[in-house]
Design a protein around this motif. Sequence first.
Motif, short mmCIF file in Angstrom:
data_model
loop_
_atom_site.label_atom_id
_atom_site.label_comp_id
_atom_site.label_asym_id
_atom_site.label_seq_id
_atom_site.Cartn_x
_atom_site.Cartn_y
_atom_site.Cartn_z
N TYR A 37 0.82 -1.22 0.00
CA TYR A 37 0.00 0.00 0.00
C TYR A 37 0.86 1.27 0.00
CZ TYR A 37 -3.51 3.45 1.31
OH TYR A 37 -4.32 4.56 1.33
N TYR A 38 1.93 1.27 0.77
CA TYR A 38 2.76 2.47 0.90
C TYR A 38 4.00 2.47 0.01
CZ TYR A 38 0.01 4.27 4.81
OH TYR A 38 -0.99 4.78 5.59
N ASP A 39 4.11 1.55 -0.93
CA ASP A 39 5.31 1.48 -1.77
C ASP A 39 5.63 2.80 -2.47
OD1 ASP A 39 5.72 -1.16 -1.07
OD2 ASP A 39 5.13 -1.99 -3.03
N HIS A 40 4.63 3.45 -3.04
CA HIS A 40 4.89 4.71 -3.76
C HIS A 40 5.27 5.84 -2.80
CE1 HIS A 40 3.73 3.02 -7.56
NE2 HIS A 40 2.56 2.63 -7.07
N LEU A 41 4.67 5.84 -1.61
CA LEU A 41 5.05 6.84 -0.61
C LEU A 41 6.49 6.63 -0.16
CD1 LEU A 41 4.36 9.19 1.28
CD2 LEU A 41 3.51 7.48 2.92
N ILE A 42 6.86 5.39 0.08
CA ILE A 42 8.23 5.09 0.50
C ILE A 42 9.23 5.52 -0.58
CG2 ILE A 42 9.82 3.19 1.04
CD1 ILE A 42 7.20 1.74 2.17
N LEU A 53 9.50 9.27 -0.40
CA LEU A 53 10.28 9.73 0.75
C LEU A 53 11.78 9.53 0.50
CD1 LEU A 53 8.04 8.39 3.64
CD2 LEU A 53 8.27 10.77 2.87
N ASP A 54 12.12 8.43 -0.15
CA ASP A 54 13.53 8.23 -0.53
C ASP A 54 13.97 9.32 -1.52
OD1 ASP A 54 13.68 6.00 1.09
OD2 ASP A 54 13.30 4.58 -0.55
N PHE A 109 16.05 17.36 0.76
CA PHE A 109 15.02 18.09 1.49
C PHE A 109 14.72 17.42 2.83
CE2 PHE A 109 14.16 19.77 -2.75
CZ PHE A 109 14.08 21.13 -2.46
N MET A 110 15.43 16.33 3.12
CA MET A 110 15.28 15.62 4.38
C MET A 110 16.62 14.99 4.73
SD MET A 110 12.84 12.31 5.27
CE MET A 110 11.36 13.11 4.72
N GLN A 111 17.00 15.11 5.99
CA GLN A 111 18.24 14.47 6.44
C GLN A 111 18.08 12.95 6.34
OE1 GLN A 111 20.98 15.98 7.43
NE2 GLN A 111 20.33 18.06 7.88
N PRO A 112 19.10 12.23 5.88
CA PRO A 112 19.00 10.76 5.81
C PRO A 112 18.61 10.12 7.14
CG PRO A 112 20.94 11.51 4.63
CD PRO A 112 20.37 12.72 5.34
N GLN A 113 19.14 10.65 8.26
CA GLN A 113 18.80 10.06 9.55
C GLN A 113 17.34 10.28 9.90
OE1 GLN A 113 20.96 12.63 9.18
NE2 GLN A 113 20.83 14.08 10.88
N HIS A 114 16.74 11.35 9.37
CA HIS A 114 15.31 11.57 9.60
C HIS A 114 14.48 10.62 8.75
CE1 HIS A 114 16.43 15.90 10.88
NE2 HIS A 114 16.59 15.04 11.86
N ARG A 115 14.91 10.37 7.54
CA ARG A 115 14.23 9.38 6.70
C ARG A 115 14.30 8.01 7.37
NH1 ARG A 115 12.20 5.78 5.46
NH2 ARG A 115 11.85 4.73 3.48
N ASP A 116 15.45 7.69 7.95
CA ASP A 116 15.65 6.39 8.57
C ASP A 116 14.86 6.23 9.87
OD1 ASP A 116 17.35 5.75 6.50
OD2 ASP A 116 19.18 6.16 7.65
#
Length: 192
Positions: free
Chosen positions: A137-142, A145-146, A153-160
Motif C-alpha cells: 500500500y505504501y510502496d509509492h510513498l516510501i 520519501l527516498d 530536502f530531508m536528512q537521511p537520519q530523519h528518513r531512517d
Amino acid sequence: MRLCVFCGSNAGRQPAYVETASALGQALAQAHIGVVYGGASVGLMGAVANAALAADGEVIGVIPHALWEKEVGHKGLKDLRVVDSMHQRKALMAELADGFIAMPGGAGTLEELFEVWTWAQLGHHQKPCALLNINGYYDHLIEFLDHVAGEAFMQPQHRDMLIVADTIDDLLAAIANYQAPQVSKWIAPVKG
C-alpha cells in the motif's frame, strides 16, 4: 505500553486490509500492548479496536464531537474520550501512546503520521513512528520519501527514523528494538 494506530475509517478495496487490521489488534492485545486510536467503530479503525477488545486488550478511543456521527463512534469501548477538535484528538493520542503505527488510510492517516514523525525529527519526542505496508500500500510513498531525502530536502537520519514493515511480526520487532537517534532541538538545513 500503548501504541497509537492511525488508519482509515473505511475498509478499503482489498480484504487484506481489514484482515491485517484485525490481526494487529489481536497481536497488540496478546502482547499486552494497549491500543490508542481514533475512536470509530467502522473501517480499519473498527477492525483494530474490535479485535483488541475480543482479545481482552486495552483500547482507548479519541474522537472529536464533529466526527462522532460521521465516523460512527465506537460505543463498545470502556475508554472513549470525546474531544472538541482534531488538534485535541491528535495531541491526546500522542500523549497516551508510546509509539505510532500507520496502516492504510487516506489524507487524515497520512497527516497524523507526518505530524508525529515531524515532532520526532524536531526532538519533541523519541517515540517510534512506523508504516505497516500491507500488500505494498505504501510502496509509492516510501519511494517518494527516498526521493525527498535524495533531493536533500530531508536528512537521511530523519528518513531512517520511519520504520517500514510488511508484516505485523516485523513491525512489532522493529518497534521493540527502536533506538531513537540523537536529534537536536534545532534542525540544520540539509546540505546538498
